[in-house]
Scaffold this motif. Sequence first.
Motif, PDB file in Angstrom:
ATOM      1  N   LEU A   1     -12.754  -3.887   9.563  1.00 23.93           N
ATOM      2  CA  LEU A   1     -14.175  -4.089   9.805  1.00 23.93           C
ATOM      3  C   LEU A   1     -14.738  -5.084   8.779  1.00 23.93           C
ATOM      4  O   LEU A   1     -14.188  -5.214   7.683  1.00 23.93           O
ATOM      5  CB  LEU A   1     -14.927  -2.763   9.701  1.00 23.93           C
ATOM      6  CG  LEU A   1     -14.559  -1.672  10.713  1.00 23.93           C
ATOM      7  CD1 LEU A   1     -15.340  -0.400  10.404  1.00 23.93           C
ATOM      8  CD2 LEU A   1     -14.808  -2.127  12.140  1.00 23.93           C
ATOM      9  N   PRO A   2     -15.814  -5.778   9.124  1.00 16.98           N
ATOM     10  CA  PRO A   2     -16.458  -6.646   8.125  1.00 16.98           C
ATOM     11  C   PRO A   2     -16.973  -5.826   6.948  1.00 16.98           C
ATOM     12  O   PRO A   2     -17.572  -4.761   7.135  1.00 16.98           O
ATOM     13  CB  PRO A   2     -17.609  -7.290   8.904  1.00 16.98           C
ATOM     14  CG  PRO A   2     -17.220  -7.183  10.337  1.00 16.98           C
ATOM     15  CD  PRO A   2     -16.442  -5.902  10.451  1.00 16.98           C
ATOM     16  N   SER A   3     -16.745  -6.319   5.742  1.00 21.80           N
ATOM     17  CA  SER A   3     -17.205  -5.632   4.535  1.00 21.80           C
ATOM     18  C   SER A   3     -18.540  -6.205   4.091  1.00 21.80           C
ATOM     19  O   SER A   3     -19.111  -7.075   4.736  1.00 21.80           O
ATOM     20  CB  SER A   3     -16.160  -5.750   3.426  1.00 21.80           C
ATOM     21  OG  SER A   3     -15.844  -7.104   3.191  1.00 21.80           O
ATOM     22  N   ALA A   4     -19.032  -5.695   2.963  1.00 18.12           N
ATOM     23  CA  ALA A   4     -20.361  -6.101   2.489  1.00 18.12           C
ATOM     24  C   ALA A   4     -20.433  -7.590   2.158  1.00 18.12           C
ATOM     25  O   ALA A   4     -21.490  -8.207   2.285  1.00 18.12           O
ATOM     26  CB  ALA A   4     -20.745  -5.267   1.263  1.00 18.12           C
ATOM     27  N   ASP A   5     -19.323  -8.182   1.726  1.00 17.81           N
ATOM     28  CA  ASP A   5     -19.326  -9.601   1.375  1.00 17.81           C
ATOM     29  C   ASP A   5     -19.107 -10.516   2.581  1.00 17.81           C
ATOM     30  O   ASP A   5     -19.006 -11.730   2.439  1.00 17.81           O
ATOM     31  CB  ASP A   5     -18.272  -9.893   0.307  1.00 17.81           C
ATOM     32  CG  ASP A   5     -16.863  -9.510   0.752  1.00 17.81           C
ATOM     33  OD1 ASP A   5     -16.702  -9.075   1.924  1.00 17.81           O
ATOM     34  OD2 ASP A   5     -15.931  -9.624  -0.053  1.00 17.81           O
ATOM     35  N   GLY A   6     -19.021  -9.919   3.780  1.00 16.31           N
ATOM     36  CA  GLY A   6     -18.851 -10.713   4.987  1.00 16.31           C
ATOM     37  C   GLY A   6     -17.414 -10.911   5.412  1.00 16.31           C
ATOM     38  O   GLY A   6     -17.150 -11.345   6.537  1.00 16.31           O
ATOM     39  N   GLU A   7     -16.458 -10.622   4.527  1.00 15.41           N
ATOM     40  CA  GLU A   7     -15.046 -10.784   4.840  1.00 15.41           C
ATOM     41  C   GLU A   7     -14.529  -9.556   5.594  1.00 15.41           C
ATOM     42  O   GLU A   7     -14.992  -8.442   5.374  1.00 15.41           O
ATOM     43  CB  GLU A   7     -14.230 -10.993   3.560  1.00 15.41           C
ATOM     44  CG  GLU A   7     -14.615 -12.244   2.770  1.00 15.41           C
ATOM     45  CD  GLU A   7     -14.258 -13.518   3.501  1.00 15.41           C
ATOM     46  OE1 GLU A   7     -13.273 -13.489   4.280  1.00 15.41           O
ATOM     47  OE2 GLU A   7     -14.945 -14.532   3.311  1.00 15.41           O
ATOM     48  N   ARG A   8     -13.576  -9.801   6.480  1.00 14.07           N
ATOM     49  CA  ARG A   8     -12.959  -8.696   7.215  1.00 14.07           C
ATOM     50  C   ARG A   8     -11.994  -7.951   6.292  1.00 14.07           C
ATOM     51  O   ARG A   8     -11.215  -8.553   5.545  1.00 14.07           O
ATOM     52  CB  ARG A   8     -12.208  -9.218   8.430  1.00 14.07           C
ATOM     53  CG  ARG A   8     -13.078  -9.840   9.525  1.00 14.07           C
ATOM     54  CD  ARG A   8     -13.611  -8.806  10.475  1.00 14.07           C
ATOM     55  NE  ARG A   8     -12.611  -8.055  11.169  1.00 14.07           N
ATOM     56  CZ  ARG A   8     -12.082  -8.381  12.360  1.00 14.07           C
ATOM     57  NH1 ARG A   8     -12.455  -9.507  12.964  1.00 14.07           N
ATOM     58  NH2 ARG A   8     -11.199  -7.589  12.937  1.00 14.07           N
ATOM     59  N   ALA A   9     -12.015  -6.640   6.377  1.00 10.54           N
ATOM     60  CA  ALA A   9     -11.071  -5.826   5.622  1.00 10.54           C
ATOM     61  C   ALA A   9      -9.713  -5.848   6.326  1.00 10.54           C
ATOM     62  O   ALA A   9      -9.476  -6.656   7.227  1.00 10.54           O
ATOM     63  CB  ALA A   9     -11.611  -4.407   5.480  1.00 10.54           C
ATOM     64  N   ALA A  10      -8.817  -4.942   5.931  1.00 11.43           N
ATOM     65  CA  ALA A  10      -7.431  -4.983   6.418  1.00 11.43           C
ATOM     66  C   ALA A  10      -7.158  -3.870   7.417  1.00 11.43           C
ATOM     67  O   ALA A  10      -7.836  -2.840   7.451  1.00 11.43           O
ATOM     68  CB  ALA A  10      -6.461  -4.888   5.245  1.00 11.43           C
ATOM     69  N   LEU A  11      -6.151  -4.118   8.226  1.00 15.06           N
ATOM     70  CA  LEU A  11      -5.589  -3.104   9.113  1.00 15.06           C
ATOM     71  C   LEU A  11      -4.284  -2.616   8.499  1.00 15.06           C
ATOM     72  O   LEU A  11      -3.420  -3.422   8.134  1.00 15.06           O
ATOM     73  CB  LEU A  11      -5.340  -3.696  10.504  1.00 15.06           C
ATOM     74  CG  LEU A  11      -4.496  -2.867  11.467  1.00 15.06           C
ATOM     75  CD1 LEU A  11      -5.201  -1.563  11.824  1.00 15.06           C
ATOM     76  CD2 LEU A  11      -4.173  -3.680  12.728  1.00 15.06           C
ATOM     77  N   HIS A  12      -4.127  -1.304   8.382  1.00 11.57           N
ATOM     78  CA  HIS A  12      -2.924  -0.710   7.803  1.00 11.57           C
ATOM     79  C   HIS A  12      -2.194   0.057   8.907  1.00 11.57           C
ATOM     80  O   HIS A  12      -2.743   1.013   9.472  1.00 11.57           O
ATOM     81  CB  HIS A  12      -3.273   0.237   6.654  1.00 11.57           C
ATOM     82  CG  HIS A  12      -4.088  -0.406   5.578  1.00 11.57           C
ATOM     83  ND1 HIS A  12      -3.527  -0.914   4.427  1.00 11.57           N
ATOM     84  CD2 HIS A  12      -5.426  -0.634   5.482  1.00 11.57           C
ATOM     85  CE1 HIS A  12      -4.486  -1.424   3.663  1.00 11.57           C
ATOM     86  NE2 HIS A  12      -5.643  -1.262   4.284  1.00 11.57           N
ATOM     87  N   VAL A  13      -0.958  -0.365   9.186  1.00  9.48           N
ATOM     88  CA  VAL A  13      -0.156   0.296  10.216  1.00  9.48           C
ATOM     89  C   VAL A  13       0.925   1.126   9.539  1.00  9.48           C
ATOM     90  O   VAL A  13       1.773   0.589   8.809  1.00  9.48           O
ATOM     91  CB  VAL A  13       0.473  -0.734  11.170  1.00  9.48           C
ATOM     92  CG1 VAL A  13       1.313  -0.019  12.230  1.00  9.48           C
ATOM     93  CG2 VAL A  13      -0.615  -1.572  11.836  1.00  9.48           C
ATOM     94  N   HIS A  14       0.880   2.429   9.770  1.00 12.67           N
ATOM     95  CA  HIS A  14       1.836   3.371   9.171  1.00 12.67           C
ATOM     96  C   HIS A  14       3.010   3.555  10.144  1.00 12.67           C
ATOM     97  O   HIS A  14       2.809   3.958  11.297  1.00 12.67           O
ATOM     98  CB  HIS A  14       1.158   4.712   8.899  1.00 12.67           C
ATOM     99  CG  HIS A  14      -0.020   4.612   7.974  1.00 12.67           C
ATOM    100  ND1 HIS A  14       0.013   5.059   6.668  1.00 12.67           N
ATOM    101  CD2 HIS A  14      -1.279   4.104   8.172  1.00 12.67           C
ATOM    102  CE1 HIS A  14      -1.164   4.846   6.097  1.00 12.67           C
ATOM    103  NE2 HIS A  14      -1.966   4.272   6.989  1.00 12.67           N
TER     104      HIS A  14
END
Length: 232
Positions: free
Chosen positions: A193-206
């Motif tokens: 999801l977009p974070s507070a700084d505008g950058e997209r966070a990460a997807l973690h696949v287990h």
Amino acid sequence: MKPVLRKWSSTSSGEAAAKQARQSDQDTGSTNERKRADAPGLDEDPLDALDELFAKWKSRHHSHAAQSDTPLTNQQIEIPLETALTGYRGEIVFGDVHTVSFTSPPGTLDGTEVRVPSPDPDAFGDILVTLRHAQHPRMRAAGADLHGEHAISLTEAVLGGSFVFMSLDGPVRITIPEWSGSDTVLRIPGKGLPSADGERAALHVHLRVLLPEKPDSRLIDLMRSNRRSWFM
């Protein structure tokens, strides 16, 4: 010849001075008198303007006081993760008569609160809306990061490989490193999801290593031979 003595009367001289002073005041007043201007607002009394400002302040203050007297109510709304990614726009109904729209920005986190102001503070209080993420079939959110699971075969775990994972905004091909176990987590940046700084966070696949559904004789023989070699 006898000199003529003239007596000056203090009364007559004082009256003359006073008359002269009055005449001077009149002349000064006539020259200093402010003429009416044609420009709007220049001829208004400043006290009238202050009274008008005070009346406006009193009206607003009364409105805030009335709003604070009405109770705040709470509502909870579930939104899909796809909507949390792009942002949410919803409506709140006050007393079945007033509908007020509100929005939340892209990257709406689970538990985000939005205060929707009342359209009629004398009758209704504000509504505090809590946005919760609905259960997703493949992922869950932890802050702005997304977490998902993918099952791999024992062969893929040992030899490596790749698979396609369906993220929120489309399919993503992910590489499986050799000798991956069930504790392996593959991180794909920019797919959360977009974070507070505008950058997209990460997807973690287990990764989850699964055995074949049916017993594999070759795999069993291989494991047995390996176990004998370990004990020798």
